[in-house]
Design a protein around this motif. Structure first.
Motif, short mmCIF file in Angstrom:
data_model
loop_
_atom_site.label_atom_id
_atom_site.label_comp_id
_atom_site.label_asym_id
_atom_site.label_seq_id
_atom_site.Cartn_x
_atom_site.Cartn_y
_atom_site.Cartn_z
N THR A 154 7.38 -3.15 -0.99
CA THR A 154 6.24 -4.02 -1.24
C THR A 154 5.11 -3.24 -1.90
OG1 THR A 154 6.82 -5.34 0.70
CG2 THR A 154 4.61 -5.62 -0.18
N SER A 166 0.20 -10.52 -8.30
CA SER A 166 -1.24 -10.43 -8.43
C SER A 166 -1.70 -10.90 -9.81
CB SER A 166 -1.71 -8.99 -8.20
OG SER A 166 -3.09 -8.86 -8.39
N PRO A 180 0.27 -0.86 -5.47
CA PRO A 180 1.10 -2.07 -5.38
C PRO A 180 2.52 -1.80 -5.89
CG PRO A 180 -1.02 -2.56 -6.39
CD PRO A 180 -0.92 -1.07 -6.32
N MET A 232 4.51 -7.03 -6.18
CA MET A 232 3.11 -7.30 -5.87
C MET A 232 2.25 -7.27 -7.12
SD MET A 232 0.59 -5.28 -3.21
CE MET A 232 1.64 -5.60 -1.79
#
Length: 244
Positions: A122, A150, A142, A146
């Motif tokens: 993650t 985002s 990140p 992710m």
């Protein structure tokens, strides 16, 4: 109690829970899921619990597992200033994520010498530990999914369907390629900078994206999918023995 027993390691991450069953140094099976696998014919003598989840979610998970195995000995593992020959770099040791701490300890015991530890799930987590067992610190960025999520959540017109994510050559010529390949390039650039700083260090990697990313950089590495569980066994066994 002898540490040569049936052991269950619970690695509760932010997005999934990893259950690893061991006997001695042998990994019997590994499962992922939201709860303990009901088809697993395994009654642990000891359970080592490592969670980066909130206190509330960790308590709920612990209650569910203890209800399943009320006779099992339970050890909740926390990051410490020192364990298993490794000294934590953090001024507040307990604030280092337990997954990172266990990964550092496992890597230090798996290979001889200075080590860069990469966990790419993650989040992409980097930790550095030297041959003497001194954890030098690390980074958190990140992960690939992710980064993509985002970007999509913060923009109105960057959109694509899963089937549009296809391999291509040259500069990306679609939004899907622009996002996915752009995130890859960001992660690779980060890892390449770390490699340039520590060119003589050995690399131990875990996590779903780690080997794929580092293979593109041509980094020599040891891939260990059960790194956190191996670290949990080292730390938990030390506690059971009462080692200082």
């Amino acid at each position: 109690m002898s540490v040569e027993c049936k052991l269950l390691v619970i690695d509760a991450g932010n997005t999934s829970i990893k259950f690893t069953a061991l006997f001695g140094d042998q990994v019997l099976w590994v499962r992922r899921g939201d709860s303990y696998p009901t088809d697993a014919d395994f009654a642990p003598d000891v359970i080592y619990f490592a969670s980066v989840r909130s206190k509330e979610l960790s308590a709920l998970l612990r209650a569910d597992i203890q209800a399943e195995f009320p006779q099992s000995q339970w050890l909740t593992l926390k990051s410490q200033a020192y364990a298993c020959g490794v000294r934590n770099a953090y001024l507040e040791p307990e604030r280092l994520g337990i997954d990172r701490w266990l990964g550092v300890i496992a890597a230090h015991h798996l290979v001889t010498g200075d080590v860069v530890v990469v966990d790419a799930g993650t989040a992409i987590k980097i930790d550095v530990v030297n041959q003497a067992g001194l954890h030098l610190g690390g980074y958190i960025t990140p992960g690939l999914a992710m980064m993509e999520e985002s970007l999509l959540s913060k923009t109105a017109r960057i959109r694509y369907e899963a089937h549009e994510v296809v391999a291509g050559e040259g500069l990306p010529n679609s939004t899907a390629r622009a996002v996915t390949e752009g995130c890859h390039e960001m992660a690779l650039g980060f890892l390449e900078r770390i490699y340039r700083r520590y060119p003589t260090f050995k690399w131990v990697v875990t996590g779903g994206d780690a080997q794929r990313l580092l293979d593109l950089l041509g980094v020599s590495l040891e891939c260990q999918p059960n790194l956190v569980a191996l670290g949990a066994k080292l730390v938990g066994d030390e506690r059971l023995r009462g080692d200082k």
